[in-house]
Design a protein around this motif. Structure first.
Motif, short mmCIF file in Angstrom:
data_model
loop_
_atom_site.label_atom_id
_atom_site.label_comp_id
_atom_site.label_asym_id
_atom_site.label_seq_id
_atom_site.Cartn_x
_atom_site.Cartn_y
_atom_site.Cartn_z
N GLU A 1 0.83 -1.21 0.00
CA GLU A 1 0.00 0.00 0.00
C GLU A 1 0.87 1.26 0.00
O GLU A 1 0.56 2.24 -0.70
N THR A 2 1.95 1.23 0.76
CA THR A 2 2.84 2.39 0.81
C THR A 2 3.49 2.64 -0.54
O THR A 2 3.60 3.80 -1.00
N ASP A 3 3.92 1.58 -1.19
CA ASP A 3 4.53 1.73 -2.52
C ASP A 3 3.51 2.29 -3.52
O ASP A 3 3.86 3.13 -4.37
N GLN A 4 2.27 1.82 -3.43
CA GLN A 4 1.24 2.33 -4.33
C GLN A 4 1.00 3.83 -4.09
O GLN A 4 0.83 4.61 -5.04
N ARG A 5 0.98 4.22 -2.82
CA ARG A 5 0.81 5.64 -2.51
C ARG A 5 2.00 6.46 -3.01
O ARG A 5 1.83 7.60 -3.48
N LEU A 6 3.19 5.89 -2.88
CA LEU A 6 4.37 6.60 -3.37
C LEU A 6 4.31 6.80 -4.89
O LEU A 6 4.67 7.87 -5.41
N ILE A 7 3.86 5.77 -5.58
CA ILE A 7 3.74 5.89 -7.04
C ILE A 7 2.74 6.99 -7.39
O ILE A 7 2.99 7.84 -8.27
N LYS A 8 1.59 6.99 -6.71
CA LYS A 8 0.56 8.01 -6.98
C LYS A 8 1.07 9.40 -6.60
O LYS A 8 0.85 10.39 -7.34
N ALA A 9 1.77 9.48 -5.45
CA ALA A 9 2.28 10.78 -5.01
C ALA A 9 3.33 11.31 -5.99
O ALA A 9 3.37 12.51 -6.31
N LYS A 43 8.84 12.18 0.68
CA LYS A 43 10.12 11.74 1.23
C LYS A 43 9.92 11.00 2.55
O LYS A 43 10.59 9.99 2.81
N THR A 44 9.01 11.49 3.39
CA THR A 44 8.73 10.80 4.65
C THR A 44 8.16 9.41 4.40
O THR A 44 8.56 8.41 5.03
N ARG A 45 7.21 9.35 3.47
CA ARG A 45 6.60 8.06 3.15
C ARG A 45 7.61 7.12 2.50
O ARG A 45 7.58 5.91 2.74
N GLN A 46 8.49 7.65 1.72
CA GLN A 46 9.53 6.82 1.10
C GLN A 46 10.48 6.26 2.16
O GLN A 46 10.88 5.09 2.09
N ALA A 47 10.82 7.08 3.16
CA ALA A 47 11.66 6.60 4.26
C ALA A 47 10.93 5.51 5.05
O ALA A 47 11.53 4.50 5.46
N THR A 48 9.62 5.73 5.22
CA THR A 48 8.82 4.71 5.91
C THR A 48 8.81 3.41 5.12
O THR A 48 8.92 2.31 5.69
N ALA A 49 8.68 3.52 3.81
CA ALA A 49 8.68 2.32 2.96
C ALA A 49 10.01 1.59 3.06
O ALA A 49 10.06 0.35 3.09
N ASP A 50 11.10 2.36 3.10
CA ASP A 50 12.42 1.73 3.23
C ASP A 50 12.53 0.98 4.56
O ASP A 50 13.06 -0.15 4.60
#
Length: 273
Positions: free
Chosen positions: A86-94, A136-143
């Motif tokens: 879900e986080t990756d999908q949100r990152l793609i949309k963002a 960037k915050t969400r990407q760090a969370t995904a990592d």
């Protein structure tokens, strides 16, 4: 001076006690170990096999506990996988939205319309900046989620491998116990056969005893007959030399007569041929 002497004497006494006490403790420990080993040696094999079966059975709660941990870890891994997806999908949309807004800002228009609403260039820039921070915050969370998921998956793989090894070892122990049980049964059967052989030996000894008794009876009967024949009667007549001579002449005379008859028979046989 007196105080120093007292301290010195106490130290010497303490060292002496330790010197005597340490071997005593060692002897006591050795005795306990020896008694334990003797008790183990005296324990019947059937009891030891029963104990082994019990110990194998005691593995079941531990296996169930580990299985529960593995199931919990699988659920956690599934949750992390879903959250990361879900986080990756949100990152793609963002990322797509940020690129769209950035492209619009590059057009350098005074106003922008989105979903029927009008926004100034400053508002769009501010929105893009906020979106980029959240990205960037969400990407760090995904990592972090990806790292956690990798660690959990590795832990789960290790736990499953250990569970497989434990189950395999348990099955191997069960097979070995069954093998030892069969060998022990064969051993007990061989011991029973050996006991039967001892019974056969006892029977043979009884037979020899009866044979000895029969031989002794035969000897005693023969001895009794000899006593009756030669020593059972009193000879009332005096021995006579003439009787002895007559007996000798009669014996050899009968022998000569028998030889003549044999010669005559042979002669007749020759004439017939």
């Amino acid at each position: 001076m007196l105080k120093k002497a007292i301290v010195t004497g106490g130290a010497v006494a303490l060292l002496s006690t330790l010197a005597v006490g340490l071997p005593a403790v060692s002897y006591l420990r050795c005795g306990v170990t020896s008694l334990t080993e003797s008790a183990n040696d005296a324990m019947p094999l059937e009891w030891k096999l029963k104990q082994a079966r019990q110990m194998i059975g005691d593995l079941k709660p531990e296996i169930q506990k580990n299985a529960k941990r593995i199931a919990t870890e699988k659920i956690e891994v599934t949750r992390l996988e879903k959250e990361l997806k879900e986080t990756d999908q949100r990152l793609i949309k963002a990322e797509e939205d940020i690129e769209r807004l950035t492209d619009d800002l590059n057009a350098d228009l005074p106003e922008y319309t989105y979903a029927g609403h009008r926004y100034t260039s400053a508002q769009v820039k501010e929105d893009v900046g906020n979106r980029f921070k959240r990205f960037k915050t969400r990407q760090a969370t995904a990592d972090k989620l990806r790292q956690m998921l990798g660690a959990r998956q590795a832990s789960l793989t290790t736990a499953e491998r250990r569970m497989d090894e434990m189950l395999s070892a348990k099955r191997q122990l069960e097979v070995e116990v069954e093998n030892l049980q069969a060998r022990l049964g064969a051993l007990r059967l061989a011991e029973t056969t050996s006991t039967l052989a001892l019974d056969d030996s006892h029977l043979s000894n009884t037979r020899r005893l009866l044979d000895d008794i029969a031989t002794n009876i035969d000897v005693q009967e023969e001895t009794l007959n000899v006593d009756v024949e030669y020593f059972g009667e009193i000879n009332l007549d005096e021995p006579n030399d003439e009787d002895l001579l007559d007996e000798i002449a009669s014996y050899f005379g009968d022998k000569d007569q028998a030889e003549k008859q044999e010669d005559s028979s042979e002669l007749v046989a020759i004439q017939l041929d």
